[in-house]
Motif scaffolding. Structure first.
Motif, PDB file in Angstrom:
ATOM      1  N   PRO A 158       0.811  -1.218   0.000  1.00  0.00           N
ATOM      2  CA  PRO A 158       0.000   0.000   0.000  1.00  0.00           C
ATOM      3  C   PRO A 158       0.850   1.276   0.000  1.00  0.00           C
ATOM      4  N   LYS A 159       0.490   2.202  -0.873  1.00  0.00           N
ATOM      5  CA  LYS A 159       1.044   3.543  -0.855  1.00  0.00           C
ATOM      6  C   LYS A 159       0.117   4.423   0.012  1.00  0.00           C
ATOM      7  N   PRO A 160       0.526   5.634   0.354  1.00  0.00           N
ATOM      8  CA  PRO A 160      -0.383   6.504   1.115  1.00  0.00           C
ATOM      9  C   PRO A 160      -1.756   6.658   0.457  1.00  0.00           C
ATOM     10  N   ALA A 161      -1.803   6.627  -0.877  1.00  0.00           N
ATOM     11  CA  ALA A 161      -3.080   6.765  -1.583  1.00  0.00           C
ATOM     12  C   ALA A 161      -4.048   5.648  -1.215  1.00  0.00           C
ATOM     13  N   TYR A 162      -3.539   4.442  -1.040  1.00  0.00           N
ATOM     14  CA  TYR A 162      -4.404   3.309  -0.682  1.00  0.00           C
ATOM     15  C   TYR A 162      -5.012   3.530   0.700  1.00  0.00           C
ATOM     16  N   VAL A 163      -4.184   3.929   1.645  1.00  0.00           N
ATOM     17  CA  VAL A 163      -4.671   4.160   3.011  1.00  0.00           C
ATOM     18  C   VAL A 163      -5.698   5.291   3.023  1.00  0.00           C
ATOM     19  N   ALA A 164      -5.432   6.324   2.227  1.00  0.00           N
ATOM     20  CA  ALA A 164      -6.326   7.483   2.195  1.00  0.00           C
ATOM     21  C   ALA A 164      -7.689   7.141   1.601  1.00  0.00           C
ATOM     22  N   VAL A 165      -7.710   6.383   0.499  1.00  0.00           N
ATOM     23  CA  VAL A 165      -9.005   6.061  -0.103  1.00  0.00           C
ATOM     24  C   VAL A 165      -9.771   5.078   0.775  1.00  0.00           C
ATOM     25  N   LYS A 166      -9.062   4.202   1.459  1.00  0.00           N
ATOM     26  CA  LYS A 166      -9.729   3.278   2.384  1.00  0.00           C
ATOM     27  C   LYS A 166     -10.365   4.045   3.536  1.00  0.00           C
ATOM     28  N   THR A 167      -9.679   5.071   4.021  1.00  0.00           N
ATOM     29  CA  THR A 167     -10.244   5.909   5.076  1.00  0.00           C
ATOM     30  C   THR A 167     -11.482   6.641   4.584  1.00  0.00           C
ATOM     31  N   LEU A 168     -11.415   7.198   3.379  1.00  0.00           N
ATOM     32  CA  LEU A 168     -12.568   7.887   2.791  1.00  0.00           C
ATOM     33  C   LEU A 168     -13.780   6.974   2.702  1.00  0.00           C
ATOM     34  N   THR A 169     -13.610   5.802   2.101  1.00  0.00           N
ATOM     35  CA  THR A 169     -14.755   4.919   1.885  1.00  0.00           C
ATOM     36  C   THR A 169     -15.326   4.402   3.197  1.00  0.00           C
ATOM     37  N   HIS A 170     -14.479   4.263   4.218  1.00  0.00           N
ATOM     38  CA  HIS A 170     -14.956   3.806   5.525  1.00  0.00           C
ATOM     39  C   HIS A 170     -15.679   4.923   6.267  1.00  0.00           C
TER      40      HIS A 170
END
Length: 424
Positions: A325-337
């Motif tokens: 995971p790059k920071p982008a993956y963590v960020a989009v996962k946070t958004l969708t959650h």
């Protein structure tokens, strides 16, 4: 305020019925959050991670030459496998009906769509026999996958060098009309979008919109790419212009067609943006698109295409080439959650560079999400309810914090990465 909020939630719930009937996603997170992929079979680990991040759509080439190797004989096996695997993971597909087929067109010299170097390839369908063959194949594909909730896109970036030997709007329109008519005749309720232009190519788009093809489409797709130094929020004026053009040029009954953000990303190459900025832009892209009532937004790309940090194409991913995971993956996962089940109710009026959005869900729940395109600073924001018992905060990478309140206002520290506030 609480009564008004509940009435608005009820109204928005009624509006969502029409979106469901059209099989385009509702304006609710994360229903329209999608990502581009470059694989068909296997790749279970990829799909596991895509689903875990909260993506709901994937966009993928649906290759003519790989599914029709003998004239009139179609082989769908690989795409049957992909479609089944997507369904297992709770994902839907946008399949791009591309590209050409050397059974019907000759080889030509053209420029590579990405490197712009000269290459040999099969000409795009531009003669009566090849156009008719493409239309038959497209209709057969849509018929075969009827009921699988696939959205079908006619070509990819025809205003660029994915159209060979060179872009030609009249050739593309002839093909698009033939294919759309054939699909609609075969499967009347099919979901068809186009033209998937690279950027907002206004002359190309005007020809497309007034050609008559909108009569057969369910949405207009575009790829709103920006330069690395140009943030996602700048897309708003482009959407306004495109909507005006659709309203002016579309036939009756099609003047309110949705706009789809079919492909758009920022590379984290050395010539692109920092990985942290890529993460900010991914989340802000999704939020700004939703604020502009764009129901489906495909991020380009799922994973890095290679290991060269200096290669633009190798660094668009949310994860590395080996799925880290790059920071982008963590960020989009946070958004969708954080915004799962929520829709944007309104943007609070303040400095144009500051974005604070009030979001609601069907149960009357309320959250705020906010960021700025300027330097980080604090702003006071009125509470969404007269009485708030509890406020919790979450930063863009899923770390909780305790919000501050002063004289009845929420002290909202806006930064370039969006933050989330929940109210009870």
């Amino acid at each position: 305020m609480q009564i008004k909020l509940r009435l608005m939630v009820a109204l928005l719930g009624l509006l969502s019925v029409a979106a469901t009937a059209a099989e385009l996603p509702e304006l609710i997170f994360p229903e329209g959050v999608g990502v581009n992929i470059h694989f068909v079979t296997e790749h279970t680990n990829d799909l596991d991670l895509i689903a875990a991040a909260g993506f709901k759509f994937v966009r993928m080439d649906f290759s003519w030459e790989s599914t029709e190797r003998k004239k009139g004989e179609y082989t769908w096996g690989d795409y049957e496998e992909l479609t089944a695997n997507l369904e297992k993971h709770g994902l839907r597909a946008i399949y791009i009906l591309d590209y050409s087929n050397d059974l019907y067109e000759e080889r030509v010299s053209s420029l590579h769509a990405i490197t712009h170097e000269e290459q040999r390839g099969t000409a795009s369908p531009q003669h009566p026999k090849s156009i008719a063959a493409y239309a038959r194949w497209a209709a057969a594909a849509v018929e075969h996958f009827r009921g699988q909730h696939v959205i079908w896109e006619i070509w990819n970036e025809p205003n660029g060098y994915f159209w060979k030997p060179k872009p030609d709007v009249k050739q593309y329109l002839t093909l698009a009309l033939a294919a759309a008519k054939a699909i609609r005749t075969q499967v009347p309720k099919a979901k068809i979008i186009g033209p998937a232009t690279s950027g907002f190519d206004w002359p190309f788009m005007e020809e497309f919109l007034k050609s008559g093809v909108l009569e057969y489409l369910d949405a207009v797709s575009v790829h709103p790419y920006r330069d690395p130094g140009t943030p996602p929020e700048t897309v708003t004026e482009d959407y306004k212009k495109l909507r005006e053009m659709i309203g002016r040029l579309a036939p009756g009954g099609k003047k309110n067609l949705p706009i789809i953000s079919g492909e758009w990303g920022y590379s984290s190459s050395t010539a692109g943006v920092l990985q942290e900025v890529q993460a900010q832009y991914l989340v802000r892209q999704q939020l700004v698109n939703m604020l502009n009532e764009v129901p489906l937004s495909i991020w380009y790309d799922w994973k890095n295409d290679g290991l060269d940090r200096g290669d633009n194409e190798h660094n668009f991913g949310t994860v590395t080439a080996d799925l880290k995971p790059k920071p982008a993956y963590v960020a989009v996962k946070t958004l969708t959650h954080e915004l799962s089940g929520y829709r944007i109710l309104r943007r609070i009026e303040m400095d144009p560079k500051d974005y604070v959005l009030v979001c609601v869900n069907g149960s009357g729940g309320c959250k705020m999400v906010g960021w700025t395109t300027a330097k980080a600073h604090s702003v006071g924001v009125e509470m969404p309810f007269k009485s708030v018992h509890r406020i919790t905060g979450m930063d863009g990478f899923g770390k909780g914090f305790t919000p501050k309140v002063k004289e009845g206002d929420l002290i909202f520290k806006v930064e370039q990465m969006p933050k989330y506030y929940a109210f009870e």
